[in-house]
Design an enzyme around this catalytic site. Structure first.
Site, PDB file in Angstrom:
ATOM      1  N   MET A 111     -11.910  -5.483   4.656  1.00 28.58           N
ATOM      2  CA  MET A 111     -11.102  -4.570   5.479  1.00 28.58           C
ATOM      3  C   MET A 111     -10.882  -5.191   6.850  1.00 28.58           C
ATOM      4  SD  MET A 111     -10.337  -1.779   3.760  1.00 28.58           S
ATOM      5  CE  MET A 111      -9.581  -0.982   5.166  1.00 28.58           C
TER       6      MET A 111
ATOM      7  N   MET B   5     -11.902   4.965  -1.122  1.00 29.69           N
ATOM      8  CA  MET B   5     -12.630   5.225   0.126  1.00 29.69           C
ATOM      9  C   MET B   5     -13.264   6.599  -0.016  1.00 29.69           C
ATOM     10  SD  MET B   5      -9.743   3.596   2.593  1.00 29.69           S
ATOM     11  CE  MET B   5      -8.571   3.652   1.252  1.00 29.69           C
TER      12      MET B   5
ATOM     13  N   ASP C 268      -7.092  -6.186   3.718  1.00 29.05           N
ATOM     14  CA  ASP C 268      -6.404  -4.892   3.792  1.00 29.05           C
ATOM     15  C   ASP C 268      -6.488  -4.337   5.205  1.00 29.05           C
ATOM     16  OD1 ASP C 268      -5.340  -2.383   3.331  1.00 29.05           O
ATOM     17  OD2 ASP C 268      -7.008  -1.669   2.085  1.00 29.05           O
TER      18      ASP C 268
ATOM     19  N   HIS D  99      -1.141  -1.188  -4.361  1.00 33.51           N
ATOM     20  CA  HIS D  99      -2.418  -0.741  -3.782  1.00 33.51           C
ATOM     21  C   HIS D  99      -2.361   0.768  -3.546  1.00 33.51           C
ATOM     22  CE1 HIS D  99      -6.059  -1.626  -1.351  1.00 33.51           C
ATOM     23  NE2 HIS D  99      -5.641  -0.678  -0.541  1.00 33.51           N
TER      24      HIS D  99
ATOM     25  N   SER E   5       0.840  -1.199   0.000  1.00 30.94           N
ATOM     26  CA  SER E   5       0.000   0.000   0.000  1.00 30.94           C
ATOM     27  C   SER E   5       0.871   1.243   0.000  1.00 30.94           C
ATOM     28  CB  SER E   5      -0.910   0.022   1.226  1.00 30.94           C
ATOM     29  OG  SER E   5      -1.534   1.284   1.306  1.00 30.94           O
TER      30      SER E   5
ATOM     31  N   MET F  38      -8.679   8.576  -0.714  1.00 29.89           N
ATOM     32  CA  MET F  38      -9.570   8.978   0.390  1.00 29.89           C
ATOM     33  C   MET F  38     -10.018  10.418   0.165  1.00 29.89           C
ATOM     34  SD  MET F  38      -7.513   7.487   3.658  1.00 29.89           S
ATOM     35  CE  MET F  38      -6.637   5.919   3.600  1.00 29.89           C
TER      36      MET F  38
ATOM     37  N   ASP G 129      -4.501   3.956  -2.120  1.00 28.07           N
ATOM     38  CA  ASP G 129      -5.644   4.333  -1.287  1.00 28.07           C
ATOM     39  C   ASP G 129      -6.093   5.750  -1.613  1.00 28.07           C
ATOM     40  OD1 ASP G 129      -6.017   2.013   0.471  1.00 28.07           O
ATOM     41  OD2 ASP G 129      -3.990   2.471   1.156  1.00 28.07           O
TER      42      ASP G 129
ATOM     43  N   HIS H 109      -8.088   1.567  -4.385  1.00 32.50           N
ATOM     44  CA  HIS H 109      -9.066   1.355  -3.309  1.00 32.50           C
ATOM     45  C   HIS H 109      -9.709   2.702  -3.014  1.00 32.50           C
ATOM     46  CE1 HIS H 109      -9.601   0.240   1.252  1.00 32.50           C
ATOM     47  NE2 HIS H 109     -10.761   0.362   0.634  1.00 32.50           N
TER      48      HIS H 109
HETATM   49  C1  DX5 Z   1      -6.447   1.853   5.251  1.00 37.22           C
HETATM   50  C2  DX5 Z   1      -5.925   1.500   3.893  1.00 37.22           C
HETATM   51  C3  DX5 Z   1      -4.894   0.454   3.872  1.00 37.22           C
HETATM   52  C4  DX5 Z   1      -3.620   0.820   4.607  1.00 37.22           C
HETATM   53  C5  DX5 Z   1      -2.967  -0.434   5.070  1.00 37.22           C
HETATM   54  O1  DX5 Z   1      -7.625   2.568   5.116  1.00 37.22           O
HETATM   55  O2  DX5 Z   1      -6.987   1.025   3.081  1.00 37.22           O
HETATM   56  O3  DX5 Z   1      -4.588   0.077   2.537  1.00 37.22           O
HETATM   57  O4  DX5 Z   1      -2.718   1.516   3.805  1.00 37.22           O
HETATM   58  O5  DX5 Z   1      -1.858  -0.077   5.838  1.00 37.22           O
HETATM   59  P1  DX5 Z   1      -1.241  -1.115   6.890  1.00 37.22           P
HETATM   60  O6  DX5 Z   1      -0.798  -2.313   6.118  1.00 37.22           O
HETATM   61  O7  DX5 Z   1      -0.122  -0.356   7.495  1.00 37.22           O
HETATM   62  O8  DX5 Z   1      -2.346  -1.465   7.853  1.00 37.22           O
HETATM   63 ZN    ZN Z   2      -6.524   0.158   1.158  1.00 37.17          ZN
END
Ligand code: DX5
Ligand code: ZN
Length: 233
Positions: A147, A78, A185, A43, A20, A47, A45, A76
């Site tokens: 998740m 969010m 994740d 990956h 990620s 947001m 993220d 991903h």
């Molecule tokens: C959290 C993200 C994850 C995050 C995972 O909302 O969706 O992808 O980056 O990070 P770690 O592996 O450090 O939990």
């Molecule tokens: Zn994620």
């Protein structure tokens, strides 16, 4: 464009590792992308500070990452209103675009639009969201993202209570009722990846465990080996 689909040959039960980028150094994104060149997917993220209480990056940055990434992007989202935004990430060239079940009013329509734009379609569920509520629509998706932390931040502790959802998804895939990759994740590291692998995960997202390591490539290889040894069958 011909839409790509997973078929049974893709669901091959090799452990797949997706670092990620959230845990990378955002001031050096291109370098950080290349440091995980031997990962399976990268990956990313996204947001929006509405669906989750954090703001990361959006489509212009994903387009830039896509240009330099040697591995396929796993976006991903969010975000609220995924119907509006998700197809753009597919058009940008992402291999997989995941939207949150909790944010969708019509998940089937989102999956159709993502696939039509050339990506695999993923559905994510938060730790407290039952899998059973979304089984019908999962027939239209290629990946299920379970998740294992509350979405929003890297570096949180793994929530093992989500593993029964992984086991149920695995059972449905193995019995042929669903055709999808099971992705997990949040909080995946050397201490937690084996229990996730035993439960039936195919694709392991790891942020801090990869980018927090001295050598991301070594960390990826170690996680992959641990998962492979722990996978059933
Ligand atoms: C959290 C993200 C994850 C995050 C995972 O909302 O969706 O992808 O980056 O990070 P770690 O592996 O450090 O939990
Ligand atoms: Zn994620």
């Amino acid at each position: 464009m011909i839409a790509i689909r997973l078929d049974s040959a893709d669901v091959s039960r090799q452990p797949l590792i997706a670092p990620s980028l959230l845990s990378a150094d955002f001031a050096r994104l291109a370098d950080e992308v290349v440091r995980v060149a031997d990962a399976d997917w990268l990956h990313v993220d996204v947001m929006d500070a509405h669906f989750v209480p954090n703001l990361t990056l959006g489509l212009p940055v994903v387009r830039a990452i896509q240009r330099v990434s040697p591995v396929p992007l796993d976006c991903h989202l969010m975000i609220e209103d995924p119907e509006r935004w998700a197809p753009g990430y597919a058009e940008a060239g992402a291999r997989n675009v995941t939207v949150h079940a909790e944010a969708c009013t019509d998940p089937r329509a989102v999956a159709r639009d993502i696939r039509a734009a050339g990506a695999l379609a993923g559905l994510a569920i938060k730790p407290g969201t039952p899998l059973a509520d979304h089984l019908d629509v999962l027939r239209d998706f290629d990946t299920l993202l379970v998740m294992s932390v509350e979405p929003g931040f890297g570096g949180q502790s793994f929530i093992a209570d989500v593993l029964p959802k992984v086991r149920e998804a695995r059972r449905l895939v193995d019995s042929g009722e669903l055709t999808l990759l099971v992705e997990i994740d949040g909080g995946i590291n050397a201490d937690t990846i084996e229990q996730a692998a035993e439960a039936g995960v195919d694709m392991f997202v790891a942020g801090s465990a990869v980018y927090g390591a001295d050598d991301p490539a070594t960390a990826i290889a170690a996680l992959r080996a641990q998962a492979a040894a722990a996978m059933p069958g």
